[in-house]
Design a protein around this motif. Structure first.
Motif, short mmCIF file in Angstrom:
data_model
loop_
_atom_site.label_atom_id
_atom_site.label_comp_id
_atom_site.label_asym_id
_atom_site.label_seq_id
_atom_site.Cartn_x
_atom_site.Cartn_y
_atom_site.Cartn_z
N VAL A 4 0.84 -1.20 0.00
CA VAL A 4 0.00 0.00 0.00
C VAL A 4 0.87 1.25 0.00
N PHE A 5 1.82 1.31 0.92
CA PHE A 5 2.63 2.53 1.04
C PHE A 5 3.74 2.59 0.01
N ASP A 6 4.10 1.45 -0.56
CA ASP A 6 5.00 1.50 -1.72
C ASP A 6 4.30 2.23 -2.87
N ARG A 7 2.98 2.06 -2.98
CA ARG A 7 2.22 2.71 -4.05
C ARG A 7 1.93 4.17 -3.73
N ILE A 8 1.70 4.48 -2.46
CA ILE A 8 1.33 5.85 -2.08
C ILE A 8 2.55 6.77 -2.10
N GLY A 9 3.65 6.32 -1.51
CA GLY A 9 4.89 7.09 -1.49
C GLY A 9 4.71 8.50 -0.96
N GLU A 10 5.27 9.47 -1.70
CA GLU A 10 5.30 10.87 -1.27
C GLU A 10 3.91 11.51 -1.20
N ALA A 11 2.92 10.91 -1.88
CA ALA A 11 1.58 11.48 -1.89
C ALA A 11 0.99 11.55 -0.49
N TYR A 12 1.41 10.67 0.42
CA TYR A 12 0.90 10.68 1.78
C TYR A 12 1.24 12.00 2.47
N GLU A 13 2.49 12.44 2.33
CA GLU A 13 2.91 13.68 2.97
C GLU A 13 2.20 14.88 2.38
N GLN A 14 1.95 14.84 1.08
CA GLN A 14 1.27 15.96 0.43
C GLN A 14 -0.18 16.05 0.88
N ALA A 15 -0.79 14.90 1.17
CA ALA A 15 -2.19 14.88 1.60
C ALA A 15 -2.36 15.42 3.01
N PHE A 16 -1.34 15.18 3.87
CA PHE A 16 -1.42 15.63 5.26
C PHE A 16 -0.22 16.51 5.57
N SER A 17 -0.34 17.77 5.19
CA SER A 17 0.77 18.70 5.39
C SER A 17 0.73 19.38 6.76
N PHE A 105 0.09 6.88 13.46
CA PHE A 105 -0.78 6.41 12.38
C PHE A 105 -0.30 5.09 11.77
N ALA A 106 0.41 4.30 12.58
CA ALA A 106 0.83 2.97 12.14
C ALA A 106 -0.15 1.90 12.59
N LEU A 107 -0.63 2.01 13.83
CA LEU A 107 -1.52 0.98 14.36
C LEU A 107 -2.85 0.93 13.62
N LEU A 108 -3.25 2.03 12.98
CA LEU A 108 -4.53 2.01 12.27
C LEU A 108 -4.52 1.06 11.07
N MET A 109 -3.31 0.60 10.69
CA MET A 109 -3.20 -0.35 9.58
C MET A 109 -3.35 -1.80 10.05
N PHE A 148 -7.86 5.14 -0.03
CA PHE A 148 -7.07 6.26 0.47
C PHE A 148 -6.06 6.64 -0.60
N LEU A 149 -6.18 7.88 -1.10
CA LEU A 149 -5.30 8.36 -2.17
C LEU A 149 -5.32 7.41 -3.37
N GLY A 150 -6.52 6.89 -3.64
CA GLY A 150 -6.70 6.03 -4.80
C GLY A 150 -6.27 4.59 -4.61
N VAL A 151 -5.88 4.22 -3.39
CA VAL A 151 -5.40 2.87 -3.10
C VAL A 151 -6.29 2.23 -2.04
N PRO A 152 -6.81 1.01 -2.27
CA PRO A 152 -7.62 0.36 -1.24
C PRO A 152 -6.75 -0.12 -0.09
#
Length: 199
Positions: A4-17, A105-109, A148-152
């Motif tokens: 999941v996070f390999d696909r999201i990458g830098e977009a996560y930081e941009q979504a939650f600035s 925000f790790a345990l929510l996974m 989330f950010l286009g990724v299930p």
């Protein structure tokens, strides 16, 4: 989870600035630690803002995450810290002992069945009186699939009082647990920031 996070990458930081609440809890944690304290950043992601904040404060930081892409970014951004790829449920004694743990925000996974086990495992890796700084998103979900950010992905959340109870049951005294409204990913979400001390 790593995919999941390999696909999201830098977009996560941009979504939650807006990370001010996270940084604020980091400052509270740092103020309660001795110089050169050893800290585990559990689910460190790309290293920002927490691993960098801790390293800049002169602490010895080990960041662990499941996503190799996130870890590559973390190593570039926070060269003073050490990073290791591992399952977030893998908390064996080889990690050593820590004066503090951060887990934003790790345990929510993880599923609810896993979270108390992981919290107990984190407590086992901490010295008595060590500090835990935890970030979650408020809700009442158990491994519910969302996009989330286009990724299930499957996410878990607790009401705030229940989150405090789960942390306490794992061997911690909860010192504070605050809710903060944070914009990101197209909406505003209620984030929870908890500081606790290992019994």
């Amino acid at each position: 989870m790593s995919a999941v996070f390999d696909r999201i990458g830098e977009a996560y930081e941009q979504a939650f600035s807006d990370r001010e609440a996270q940084l604020g809890l980091g400052r509270a944690l740092i103020s309660g630690l001795p110089s050169r304290a050893r800290v585990l950043d559990h689910g460190c992601g790309a290293g920002l803002p927490t691993a960098r904040q801790l390293a800049d404060a002169g602490l010895e930081v080990l960041g662990v995450d499941e996503s190799e892409r996130m870890l590559r970014l973390a190593r570039e951004r926070v060269p003073a810290a050490r990073f290791e790829q591992r399952d977030l449920r893998d908390l064996d004694p080889a990690l050593g002992t820590f004066d503090a743990v951060t887990s934003f925000f790790a345990l929510l996974m993880l599923a609810r069945a896993d979270i108390p086990v992981v919290l107990t495992g984190l407590a086992a890796r901490m010295r008595e009186g060590g500090l835990l700084a935890l970030g979650m998103v408020a809700g009442d979900l158990d491994a519910v699939e969302i996009e989330f950010l286009g990724v299930p992905m499957a996410v878990t959340a607790y009401p705030t009082a229940e989150l405090s109870a789960v942390v306490a049951a794992a061997g911690f005294d909860v010192l504070q647990c605050d809710e903060v409204q944070v914009p990101g990913a197209g909406n505003t979400e209620t984030q929870q920031f908890l500081l606790a001390r290992r019994q």
